[in-house]
Structures are given as structure tokens and as C-alpha cells.
Design a protein around this motif. Sequence first.
Motif, PDB file in Angstrom:
ATOM      1  N   GLU A   1       0.819  -1.213   0.000  1.00 51.94           N
ATOM      2  CA  GLU A   1       0.000   0.000   0.000  1.00 51.94           C
ATOM      3  C   GLU A   1       0.853   1.262   0.000  1.00 51.94           C
ATOM      4  N   ARG A   2       1.983   1.240   0.702  1.00 56.21           N
ATOM      5  CA  ARG A   2       2.851   2.415   0.738  1.00 56.21           C
ATOM      6  C   ARG A   2       3.398   2.744  -0.643  1.00 56.21           C
ATOM      7  N   GLU A   3       3.697   1.716  -1.434  1.00 61.80           N
ATOM      8  CA  GLU A   3       4.188   1.932  -2.797  1.00 61.80           C
ATOM      9  C   GLU A   3       3.105   2.577  -3.658  1.00 61.80           C
ATOM     10  N   ILE A   4       1.873   2.150  -3.454  1.00 59.53           N
ATOM     11  CA  ILE A   4       0.751   2.722  -4.196  1.00 59.53           C
ATOM     12  C   ILE A   4       0.547   4.181  -3.811  1.00 59.53           C
ATOM     13  N   ASN A   5       0.620   4.478  -2.519  1.00 55.55           N
ATOM     14  CA  ASN A   5       0.478   5.859  -2.055  1.00 55.55           C
ATOM     15  C   ASN A   5       1.550   6.754  -2.666  1.00 55.55           C
ATOM     16  N   SER A   6       2.770   6.249  -2.711  1.00 54.26           N
ATOM     17  CA  SER A   6       3.880   7.023  -3.259  1.00 54.26           C
ATOM     18  C   SER A   6       3.674   7.320  -4.745  1.00 54.26           C
ATOM     19  N   LEU A   7       3.261   6.301  -5.506  1.00 51.87           N
ATOM     20  CA  LEU A   7       3.032   6.499  -6.937  1.00 51.87           C
ATOM     21  C   LEU A   7       1.889   7.481  -7.177  1.00 51.87           C
ATOM     22  N   ALA A   8       0.818   7.346  -6.395  1.00 50.77           N
ATOM     23  CA  ALA A   8      -0.336   8.232  -6.559  1.00 50.77           C
ATOM     24  C   ALA A   8       0.046   9.686  -6.317  1.00 50.77           C
ATOM     25  N   ARG A   9       0.926   9.916  -5.337  1.00 50.89           N
ATOM     26  CA  ARG A   9       1.373  11.290  -5.065  1.00 50.89           C
ATOM     27  C   ARG A   9       2.264  11.811  -6.188  1.00 50.89           C
ATOM     28  N   LYS A  10       3.213  10.986  -6.615  1.00 51.08           N
ATOM     29  CA  LYS A  10       4.150  11.423  -7.646  1.00 51.08           C
ATOM     30  C   LYS A  10       3.455  11.703  -8.973  1.00 51.08           C
ATOM     31  N   ARG A  11       2.469  10.874  -9.317  1.00 52.08           N
ATOM     32  CA  ARG A  11       1.772  11.041 -10.595  1.00 52.08           C
ATOM     33  C   ARG A  11       0.539  11.946 -10.478  1.00 52.08           C
ATOM     34  N   ASN A  12       0.266  12.407  -9.247  1.00 49.98           N
ATOM     35  CA  ASN A  12      -0.870  13.301  -9.009  1.00 49.98           C
ATOM     36  C   ASN A  12      -2.173  12.702  -9.545  1.00 49.98           C
ATOM     37  N   PHE A  13      -2.458  11.468  -9.132  1.00 46.82           N
ATOM     38  CA  PHE A  13      -3.673  10.794  -9.588  1.00 46.82           C
ATOM     39  C   PHE A  13      -4.918  11.559  -9.128  1.00 46.82           C
ATOM     40  N   PRO A  14      -5.938  11.618  -9.983  1.00 45.66           N
ATOM     41  CA  PRO A  14      -7.169  12.353  -9.652  1.00 45.66           C
ATOM     42  C   PRO A  14      -8.078  11.546  -8.722  1.00 45.66           C
ATOM     43  N   ILE A  15      -7.678  11.427  -7.463  1.00 48.91           N
ATOM     44  CA  ILE A  15      -8.418  10.612  -6.496  1.00 48.91           C
ATOM     45  C   ILE A  15      -9.772  11.243  -6.199  1.00 48.91           C
ATOM     46  N   VAL A  16     -10.815  10.430  -6.270  1.00 42.94           N
ATOM     47  CA  VAL A  16     -12.175  10.876  -5.985  1.00 42.94           C
ATOM     48  C   VAL A  16     -12.483  10.580  -4.530  1.00 42.94           C
ATOM     49  N   LYS A  17     -12.811  11.601  -3.782  1.00 44.63           N
ATOM     50  CA  LYS A  17     -13.114  11.439  -2.357  1.00 44.63           C
ATOM     51  C   LYS A  17     -14.350  10.583  -2.176  1.00 44.63           C
ATOM     52  N   ASN A  18     -14.246   9.618  -1.264  1.00 50.00           N
ATOM     53  CA  ASN A  18     -15.371   8.735  -0.968  1.00 50.00           C
ATOM     54  C   ASN A  18     -16.263   9.371   0.100  1.00 50.00           C
ATOM     55  N   PRO A  19     -17.492   9.781  -0.267  1.00 51.52           N
ATOM     56  CA  PRO A  19     -18.375  10.411   0.726  1.00 51.52           C
ATOM     57  C   PRO A  19     -19.209   9.418   1.528  1.00 51.52           C
ATOM     58  N   CYS A  20     -18.835   8.135   1.499  1.00 48.99           N
ATOM     59  CA  CYS A  20     -19.597   7.116   2.226  1.00 48.99           C
ATOM     60  C   CYS A  20     -19.608   7.419   3.721  1.00 48.99           C
ATOM     61  N   PRO A  21     -20.772   7.338   4.382  1.00 48.78           N
ATOM     62  CA  PRO A  21     -20.850   7.602   5.825  1.00 48.78           C
ATOM     63  C   PRO A  21     -19.990   6.671   6.658  1.00 48.78           C
ATOM     64  N   ALA A  22     -19.711   5.475   6.153  1.00 49.75           N
ATOM     65  CA  ALA A  22     -18.923   4.492   6.925  1.00 49.75           C
ATOM     66  C   ALA A  22     -17.434   4.557   6.609  1.00 49.75           C
ATOM     67  N   ASP A  23     -17.034   5.448   5.703  1.00 47.62           N
ATOM     68  CA  ASP A  23     -15.646   5.504   5.275  1.00 47.62           C
ATOM     69  C   ASP A  23     -14.720   5.795   6.454  1.00 47.62           C
TER      70      ASP A  23
END
Length: 247
Positions: free
Chosen positions: A173-195
Motif C-alpha cells: 500500500e505504501r508503494e501505491i500511495n507514493s506512486l499516486a502522489r508522484k503522478r498526481n492521480f485524480p483521487i475521488v473522495k469517498n463520501p460514504c458515511p462508513a468511510d
Amino acid sequence: MQKLLSKLRRCINDYKLIDENDKIAVGLSGGKDSLTLLQLLKAYQRFSPEKFDIIAITLDTGNGADFKPLVDMCNNLDIEYHIIKTDINEIVFNIRKEKNPCSLCAKMRRGALNDTAKQLGCTKVALGHNKNDAIETLLMSMFYEGRVSCFLPKTYLSRIDITVIRPMLYINEREINSLARKRNFPIVKNPCPADGNTKRQFMKELTYNLEKDFPNLEDRLLGCLTNTKQLQIWEKPSNNEETGDRN
């Protein structure tokens, strides 16, 4: 990116996740895992020995998420993209009013995703589960259910004749987080009440804390899932064995 691609390729090869002429639907939730999976599969497609097609499917559960960034990303990657409207949020939170909504929500999302993929002519559905997801699932089954169990890298669903694959199970998961930051992935915020308020989140934090005292814990726990030759569990003797009946 190259390191993650190498791990993706190894997982694909180890479990024979992709076949010639596959049409693979990526379940694109908008989270970092699914975005990373889409990027990696698109990159892998360029040098894969098997020719395959990729499409992306997002389920609009009715919680008000904005998927425009995902539309732009898929356009840039030249990937066919489908947004499927559902009433999952209404059913889970307003009609059923589930106190523990995650199980029902996940079941409904899986069904909608698989059915949509089949309707679009796909042979496989790719999900963005990573190494940590597998470890958390293993521990949850042990702690909460008293059994040793986890999802598989590859599962054939005979009811609808489609196969679910998880190509990122060797990726941390840490590798995924790092790549997402470096590539500036367009992450969609999850508005789920249980998130963020789930048993899985608790297990995630527990494993992170345990790894401070047990280095390489994640690799050892993942090894438990693949070390089938040394699986030793208690098995009660049958009635015949107990009575000494040799028939």
C-alpha cells in the motif's frame, strides 16, 4: 513505476491472470488502488506477451461523487469508460438502514460490477486489492470468524462465466500511495458515511503498529497464504478412525 510493474507482472505470471484476447474490466472506484491498477495495466499492455483489451467501469452508488476527473484520465489513457448509476446507497442506508453496511454494500457493488462487465463482453474483472488488503482480510477472518481464509488472486464465477483477478497482490500500500502522489492521480473522495470507521480500518492500523515490533511482518503473513505445503491445522478424526473401523 518500473518496480510496481515488475511486481504486477510477477503476480500475473504466477497465477496466470491474463489470457490471449481477454477483455478486462477494471473496477474504477476513484481510489488510489483502482487508479494505480488502471495505470499499471495500461502500461503492462504495451509489452504483455498476451494481447488484451481494457475498459474501466465506475459504479455511481448515489452518494454524490464527482467522476469528471476519472473521465479525463480515461480519455488521456485512451480507455473505454462506463459510469453505471445504481441505487446501492439508497438501499443500504435509507431502505435497509444497515447498522453494519459494508458487507451488503460490497456484495451489491460486486454483483453490479460483474453483471455490467459481462454485458459489455468482458472475460475478466480486475480489482485493485493490494498486499495489505490480503493480510487484513486474512487477519479479519481469523479474529472475527475463527477461520483461515482470504480472497484468491483468481476466481472463476461460473454463474455468469467471468473471472475476477487481482494483479496487485504483491504490491504494498505504501508503494501505491507514493506512486499516486508522484503522478498526481485524480483521487475521488469517498463520501460514504462508513468511510474510515470499519473493522478493516482497525485491522490496517493494527498491522502497521505490529510491524514496528515485528519487522517484515507483512511479508511473513503474505507467505502464510502461499505456503500451502506447510499448512498444519487440526483435523478431528472421522467416526471410522475413532472406532478403529478399517472398512
